[in-house]
Design a protein around this motif. Structure first.
Motif, PDB file in Angstrom:
ATOM      1  N   CYS A 263       0.841  -0.980  -0.022  1.00 18.86           N
ATOM      2  CA  CYS A 263      -0.187   0.190  -0.083  1.00 18.86           C
ATOM      3  C   CYS A 263       1.078   0.992  -0.187  1.00 18.86           C
ATOM      4  O   CYS A 263       0.855   2.559  -0.749  1.00 18.86           O
ATOM      5  CB  CYS A 263      -1.198  -0.215   1.058  1.00 18.86           C
ATOM      6  SG  CYS A 263      -2.494  -1.075   0.776  1.00 18.86           S
TER       7      CYS A 263
ATOM      8  N   CYS B 138       1.369   2.642  -3.323  1.00 18.83           N
ATOM      9  CA  CYS B 138       0.191   2.526  -4.630  1.00 18.83           C
ATOM     10  C   CYS B 138      -0.287   3.564  -4.494  1.00 18.83           C
ATOM     11  O   CYS B 138      -0.137   4.909  -3.995  1.00 18.83           O
ATOM     12  CB  CYS B 138      -0.515   1.694  -3.837  1.00 18.83           C
ATOM     13  SG  CYS B 138      -2.390   1.436  -4.597  1.00 18.83           S
TER      14      CYS B 138
ATOM     15  N   CYS C 207      -7.414   3.985   0.874  1.00 24.02           N
ATOM     16  CA  CYS C 207      -7.901   3.252  -0.329  1.00 24.02           C
ATOM     17  C   CYS C 207      -8.203   3.473  -0.751  1.00 24.02           C
ATOM     18  O   CYS C 207      -9.607   3.992  -0.231  1.00 24.02           O
ATOM     19  CB  CYS C 207      -7.598   1.850   0.070  1.00 24.02           C
ATOM     20  SG  CYS C 207      -7.709   0.724  -1.998  1.00 24.02           S
TER      21      CYS C 207
ATOM     22  N   ARG D 146      -0.219  -6.000   1.092  1.00 26.04           N
ATOM     23  CA  ARG D 146      -1.708  -5.239   0.568  1.00 26.04           C
ATOM     24  C   ARG D 146      -2.635  -6.575   1.347  1.00 26.04           C
ATOM     25  O   ARG D 146      -2.630  -7.781   1.346  1.00 26.04           O
ATOM     26  CB  ARG D 146      -1.845  -5.909  -0.892  1.00 26.04           C
ATOM     27  CG  ARG D 146      -1.409  -5.084  -1.515  1.00 26.04           C
ATOM     28  CD  ARG D 146      -1.072  -5.606  -2.825  1.00 26.04           C
ATOM     29  NE  ARG D 146      -0.996  -6.590  -3.985  1.00 26.04           N
ATOM     30  CZ  ARG D 146      -0.892  -6.711  -4.627  1.00 26.04           C
ATOM     31  NH1 ARG D 146      -0.857  -6.403  -5.614  1.00 26.04           N
ATOM     32  NH2 ARG D 146      -0.263  -7.759  -4.773  1.00 26.04           N
TER      33      ARG D 146
ATOM     34  N   CYS E 154      -7.979  -5.692  -1.011  1.00 24.46           N
ATOM     35  CA  CYS E 154      -7.271  -5.039  -1.586  1.00 24.46           C
ATOM     36  C   CYS E 154      -7.193  -5.918  -3.542  1.00 24.46           C
ATOM     37  O   CYS E 154      -7.366  -6.654  -3.895  1.00 24.46           O
ATOM     38  CB  CYS E 154      -6.061  -5.179  -1.879  1.00 24.46           C
ATOM     39  SG  CYS E 154      -4.808  -3.898  -3.210  1.00 24.46           S
TER      40      CYS E 154
END
Length: 83
Positions: free
Chosen positions: A8, A11, A23, A41, A45
């Motif tokens: 993450c 990301c 997210c 993750r 996800c």
């Protein structure tokens, strides 16, 4: 551009508010990410089994909305992070 995302923290769809990760591509918009899974993750996800194509028709220096900022990496934003 192709990016392989393994956590993450890498990301481009992970945003931060008050040191909490969120997210922006999860089924629940801006779903909170537990701190213990930021480096791996979470099971929910959407990028685990899917691919997302990101097109940047704008300059990341001009990104103003959370959606635009979500696709810009900290390097694209001049090295600044939103932490």
């Amino acid at each position: 551009m192709i990016r392989i995302i393994k956590s993450c923290t890498e990301c481009p769809f992970c945003s931060y508010q008050e040191k909490q990760g969120f997210c922006s591509v999860s089924v629940i918009d801006f779903r909170p990410i537990p701190a213990d899974v930021m480096k791996a993750r979470p099971s929910w996800c959407p990028l685990r089994g899917e691919q997302i194509v990101v097109r940047q028709p704008f300059s990341c220096d001009e990104a103003t909305t959370p959606e635009e900022q979500a696709v810009c990496s900290p390097q694209d934003l001049g090295g600044q992070s939103s932490e």
